[in-house]
Write a protein that holds these residues in place. Structure first.
Motif, PDB file in Angstrom:
ATOM      1  N   GLY A  86       0.822  -1.205   0.000  1.00 15.92           N
ATOM      2  CA  GLY A  86       0.000   0.000   0.000  1.00 15.92           C
ATOM      3  C   GLY A  86       0.859   1.259   0.000  1.00 15.92           C
ATOM      4  N   MET A  87       1.959   1.241   0.774  1.00 14.38           N
ATOM      5  CA  MET A  87       2.833   2.420   0.809  1.00 14.38           C
ATOM      6  C   MET A  87       3.447   2.685  -0.561  1.00 14.38           C
ATOM      7  SD  MET A  87       2.400   3.895   3.613  1.00 14.38           S
ATOM      8  CE  MET A  87       3.380   5.269   3.036  1.00 14.38           C
ATOM      9  N   PHE A 111      -2.530   7.436   8.410  1.00 10.81           N
ATOM     10  CA  PHE A 111      -1.641   6.318   8.716  1.00 10.81           C
ATOM     11  C   PHE A 111      -0.237   6.862   9.014  1.00 10.81           C
ATOM     12  CE2 PHE A 111       0.896   2.682   6.835  1.00 10.81           C
ATOM     13  CZ  PHE A 111       0.593   1.777   7.842  1.00 10.81           C
ATOM     14  N   ASN A 157      -6.873   5.836  11.106  1.00  9.28           N
ATOM     15  CA  ASN A 157      -6.309   4.817  11.971  1.00  9.28           C
ATOM     16  C   ASN A 157      -5.248   5.508  12.813  1.00  9.28           C
ATOM     17  OD1 ASN A 157      -4.578   2.756  12.902  1.00  9.28           O
ATOM     18  ND2 ASN A 157      -3.626   2.547  10.899  1.00  9.28           N
ATOM     19  N   ASP A 182      -7.696   7.423   0.507  1.00  8.14           N
ATOM     20  CA  ASP A 182      -7.208   6.107   0.945  1.00  8.14           C
ATOM     21  C   ASP A 182      -8.389   5.357   1.564  1.00  8.14           C
ATOM     22  OD1 ASP A 182      -6.134   3.949   2.343  1.00  8.14           O
ATOM     23  OD2 ASP A 182      -4.265   4.989   2.815  1.00  8.14           O
ATOM     24  N   THR A 184      -8.499   2.212   2.557  1.00 11.48           N
ATOM     25  CA  THR A 184      -8.053   0.955   3.178  1.00 11.48           C
ATOM     26  C   THR A 184      -8.951   0.495   4.322  1.00 11.48           C
ATOM     27  OG1 THR A 184      -5.774   1.414   2.567  1.00 11.48           O
ATOM     28  CG2 THR A 184      -6.119  -0.133   4.382  1.00 11.48           C
ATOM     29  N   SER A 204      -4.734  -0.432   0.487  1.00 15.26           N
ATOM     30  CA  SER A 204      -3.711  -1.404   0.875  1.00 15.26           C
ATOM     31  C   SER A 204      -4.365  -2.771   0.758  1.00 15.26           C
ATOM     32  CB  SER A 204      -3.230  -1.177   2.305  1.00 15.26           C
ATOM     33  OG  SER A 204      -2.489  -2.316   2.713  1.00 15.26           O
ATOM     34  N   THR A 206      -3.017  -5.501   1.458  1.00 14.33           N
ATOM     35  CA  THR A 206      -2.508  -6.286   2.586  1.00 14.33           C
ATOM     36  C   THR A 206      -3.563  -6.470   3.665  1.00 14.33           C
ATOM     37  OG1 THR A 206      -0.481  -5.007   2.217  1.00 14.33           O
ATOM     38  CG2 THR A 206      -0.557  -6.396   4.187  1.00 14.33           C
ATOM     39  N   GLY A 217       0.377  -6.034  -0.518  1.00  8.13           N
ATOM     40  CA  GLY A 217       0.034  -5.479  -1.824  1.00  8.13           C
ATOM     41  C   GLY A 217      -0.672  -4.148  -1.668  1.00  8.13           C
ATOM     42  N   LEU A 356      -4.005  -4.918  10.319  1.00  5.32           N
ATOM     43  CA  LEU A 356      -5.414  -4.520  10.325  1.00  5.32           C
ATOM     44  C   LEU A 356      -6.197  -5.352   9.329  1.00  5.32           C
ATOM     45  CD1 LEU A 356      -4.864  -0.671  10.057  1.00  5.32           C
ATOM     46  CD2 LEU A 356      -5.836  -1.828  12.029  1.00  5.32           C
TER      47      LEU A 356
HETATM   48  C1  PLP Z   1      -1.612  -0.258   6.214  1.00  2.00           C
HETATM   49  C2  PLP Z   1      -2.062   0.975   5.590  1.00  2.00           C
HETATM   50  C3  PLP Z   1      -1.356   1.505   4.497  1.00  2.00           C
HETATM   51  C4  PLP Z   1      -0.100   0.881   3.960  1.00  2.00           C
HETATM   52  O1  PLP Z   1      -0.311  -0.392   3.451  1.00  2.00           O
HETATM   53  P1  PLP Z   1       0.871  -1.495   3.349  1.00  2.00           P
HETATM   54  O2  PLP Z   1       0.301  -2.513   2.442  1.00  2.00           O
HETATM   55  O3  PLP Z   1       1.125  -1.990   4.736  1.00  2.00           O
HETATM   56  O4  PLP Z   1       2.071  -0.796   2.787  1.00  2.00           O
HETATM   57  C5  PLP Z   1      -1.835   2.668   3.930  1.00  2.00           C
HETATM   58  N1  PLP Z   1      -2.942   3.282   4.394  1.00  2.00           N
HETATM   59  C6  PLP Z   1      -3.637   2.803   5.446  1.00  2.00           C
HETATM   60  C7  PLP Z   1      -4.855   3.526   5.899  1.00  2.00           C
HETATM   61  C8  PLP Z   1      -3.225   1.642   6.084  1.00  2.00           C
HETATM   62  O5  PLP Z   1      -3.916   1.178   7.128  1.00  2.00           O
END
Ligand code: PLP
Length: 412
Positions: A86-87, A111, A157, A182, A184, A204, A206, A217, A356
């Motif tokens: 995600g980053m 984040f 978060n 974002d 996520t 994200s 992940t 991812g 998460l």
């Molecule tokens: C975890 C997260 C990210 C980053 O994702 P990764 O896949 O861990 O790099 C970005 N934004 C939010 C809101 C997240 O919780």
């Protein structure tokens, strides 16, 4: 076929796109290079005139492309690009669409690693202003002539603050600013940022989209609402693409290809498997999170509980009107933070771990871990107390979770 439901679309997407031998899923294509009978086709792939071709896996494979199609469908967008994390997706968006001298307005509640990335952007000459995005006015007041982009998260978060998503979207449309959301914490199962005029959506993968914590991812999806032909930072080479395609094209070339944080086919496959149950998991996790939040709010050992599904939450109204449910993310504080570590240690079920959106409930004290490096001053600005505990609700039976908290909170 007519527009299908969310989960129907996910579980039949690969098959409907055609898979050899009647396979139900796209296979894991491990090839790095792709060969052609005629060299004209190889040239066509390089020049972008042969659609759907592959040449080198850093720019995508049939397996990552299948996942991109699913994400585009789930976010109702026009295209998506997958990254290794995600980053990496967030970094690619900022570094390819912002230049030295540009200005970014971002929510103050983001984040931790995204907040840290703002620091890197500043060293590169990009101005970043962080604001409390709870009102459109706060964002509007921060806009300058060189502002290019506004960045927010749907539910922050760990504090669960929610921006005024809809009205900030209107503001961005009026001012011609790229609006990056974002998604996520909510995921497209709960909310589609396109509905509030987002230009680009970050996920994200992940987290909740994979759900199993077995793959990293990230992805960026273009909603098709933004007119990139009016955006100053698109290279001439990419102006040839359609007005909705220029942004993603530049992100794929300058971000994915040149910066190189590509998602592997193996990981894309793991994520696609997890995504099949996205809507079911998110519904169950949200149900558990709400029940736990209500239980904790009633408990005498608990101070504050932060969960958008609670009527006591400052943005409960926004959450109710925009999100299908409150998500799996909740935070709380003990009345007496001195016992925080003992209480967490006494819990048997929630895993003491970061992360998460997993199928398992995860718990972590925020200040000494994910926000340790940020320092006391930044924590204060971001509304993070020393006693804040973050919980990501899993899909366990709620009776088991409540019973576990019941015994652990006796130590509080
Ligand atoms: C975890 C997260 C990210 C980053 O994702 P990764 O896949 O861990 O790099 C970005 N934004 C939010 C809101 C997240 O919780």
């Amino acid at each position: 076929m007519d527009k299908q439901g969310f989960t129907t679309g996910i579980v039949h997407g690969d098959r409907n796109a055609g898979v050899e031998h009647g396979g139900l899923r796209q296979p894991i294509h491990t090839s790095v290079q792709y060969g052609f009978e005629r060299v004209e086709d190889l040239i066509g792939v390089f020049q972008g005139t042969k659609k759907g071709g592959y040449n080198y896996a850093r720019q995508g494979t049939p397996t990552t492309a299948a996942l991109e199609r699913k994400l585009t469908m789930l976010e109702e967008g026009v295209g998506s690009i997958c990254f290794s994390t995600g980053m990496a997706a967030i970094t690619a968006v900022f570094l390819t669409l912002l230049r030295a001298g540009d200005h970014l307005v971002a929510s103050r509640y983001v984040f931790g690693n995204t907040n840290s990335l703002f620091g890197t952007l500043r060293t590169l000459g990009v101005e970043v202003t962080t604001v409390d995005a709870g009102t459109r006015e706060n964002v509007a007041d921060a806009i300058r002539p060189n502002t290019r982009m506004v960045f927010v998260e749907t539910i922050a978060n760990p504090g669960t603050q929610i921006p005024d998503l809809l009205r900030i979207g209107e503001l961005c449309r009026e001012r011609g600013l790229a609006y990056v959301v974002d998604n996520t914490i909510t995921s497209p199962a709960l909310f589609k940022p396109k509905h509030v005029n987002a230009s680009l959506v970050i996920n994200s993968l992940t987290k909740t989209i994979a759900g199993h914590g077995a793959a990293l991812g990230g992805a960026v999806t273009d909603t098709g609402l933004f007119d990139w032909s009016q955006y100053p930072n698109i290279a001439d080479d990419y102006r040839r693409a359609g007005r909705t395609e220029q942004g993603l094209l530049q992100i794929r070339k300058k971000g994915l290809r040149d910066m190189g944080a590509a998602l592997s086919s193996e990981q894309a496959h793991q994520i696609a498997l997890g995504a099949e149950t996205l809507a079911l998991r998110v519904a169950k996790c949200s149900e558990n999170a709400l029940a736990l939040a209500q239980y904790l709010e009633r408990h005498e050992a608990i101070g504050q509980v932060f969960y958008p599904g609670l009527e006591s939450h400052p943005q409960h109204g926004i959450a109710k009107s925009l999100f299908r449910s409150g998500s799996w993310l909740l935070s709380f504080e003990l009345r007496d933070p001195a016992n925080m570590l003992d209480v967490i240690n006494a819990l048997r079920l929630p895993v003491k771990a970061t992360g998460l959106g997993d199928t398992r409930t995860l718990i972590i004290p925020v200040a000494p871990t994910i926000f340790f490096e940020a320092g006391a001053q930044t924590r204060k600005e971001m509304g993070i107390s020393d006693g804040m505990i973050r919980l990501s609700a899993g899909i366990e039976e709620i009776e088991d979770l409540v019973a576990d908290f019941e015994q652990a909170l006796r130590l509080a």
